[in-house]
Write an enzyme that holds these catalytic residues in place. Sequence first.
Site, PDB file in Angstrom:
ATOM      1  N   GLU A  49       0.846  -1.199   0.000  1.00 20.55           N
ATOM      2  CA  GLU A  49       0.000   0.000   0.000  1.00 20.55           C
ATOM      3  C   GLU A  49       0.885   1.254   0.000  1.00 20.55           C
ATOM      4  OE1 GLU A  49      -3.524   1.928   2.855  1.00 20.55           O
ATOM      5  OE2 GLU A  49      -2.031   0.573   3.717  1.00 20.55           O
ATOM      6  N   LYS A  84      -9.592   2.712  -2.104  1.00 20.72           N
ATOM      7  CA  LYS A  84      -9.793   2.100  -0.784  1.00 20.72           C
ATOM      8  C   LYS A  84     -11.151   2.486  -0.211  1.00 20.72           C
ATOM      9  CE  LYS A  84      -7.281   1.674   3.621  1.00 20.72           C
ATOM     10  NZ  LYS A  84      -6.085   2.181   4.353  1.00 20.72           N
ATOM     11  N   CYS A 134      -5.511  -2.821   2.771  1.00 20.41           N
ATOM     12  CA  CYS A 134      -5.236  -2.722   4.201  1.00 20.41           C
ATOM     13  C   CYS A 134      -6.471  -2.829   5.099  1.00 20.41           C
ATOM     14  CB  CYS A 134      -4.460  -1.430   4.469  1.00 20.41           C
ATOM     15  SG  CYS A 134      -3.493  -1.478   6.002  1.00 20.41           S
TER      16      CYS A 134
END
Length: 257
Positions: A43, A109, A143
């Site tokens: 990431e 995300k 994540c």
Amino acid sequence: MDKLKIALVQSHLHWENPEANRSMFEAKIKSMPETVDLVILPEMFTTGFTMKPQNIEVAEGEKTVDWMQNLARETKTAITGSIVFSEKEKFFNRLFFVEPNGNSITYDKKHTFTLAGEDQVYEAGSKKITIEFKGFRFSPLICYDLRFPVWSRNVDDYDVLFYVANWPKPRIAAWDTLLKARAIENMAYCIGVNRVGLDGLGYEYPGHTAAYDTLGNQLAFSNKEEILYVELDREHIFTQRNKLKFLQDRDRFNLQG
């Protein structure tokens, strides 16, 4: 293709320095001793997990995408990972999946990390995507998305679920546990690529990059700076899903936005 070779690049990151990180990753990728179909980077691989995207030149996002396209073409390998990306005066934690032919697919995300204030700085995504590449269907996530099983749920018939991350040492047990759980509950390969080392704020990242098969068996794991290699087999997916049929018994419901 019935099999796919993937390189998982577990690395330290130069804090808020895209040029240095691009140079570092290019050297790593070009020096790989094995030929692979896909390279997965962590990431925010050009900056580290910064909450000050204004410190990064706006043009760096496009520079990195161009770099990924050129390197993918040169090495004949798809490359993926997330970066700080600016668009219409807004910032995104955006994953790019770049194929050797130049095709580029993006995912923003969904679950921005409120504990660090990511939700105050970056725009949250709203769409899941499925990427078809060399006969495999991939679901890319980032994540904090790992903590939310409904968002990861295999309703799209994907073969591979993967997460790119900057997941810190104090909560690494959750990372280990949830990666394995996501593989088992979705009857899919599950891969997590984390970083190592200290970031510019002093947070420590222990790696624990790993890959699991559809039954939760660990195929790869590391807690040091290195590149891991894993081979995925479509026959494994087909055999286990047809033998066990667990996905046919999943609960039926729709997400309400």
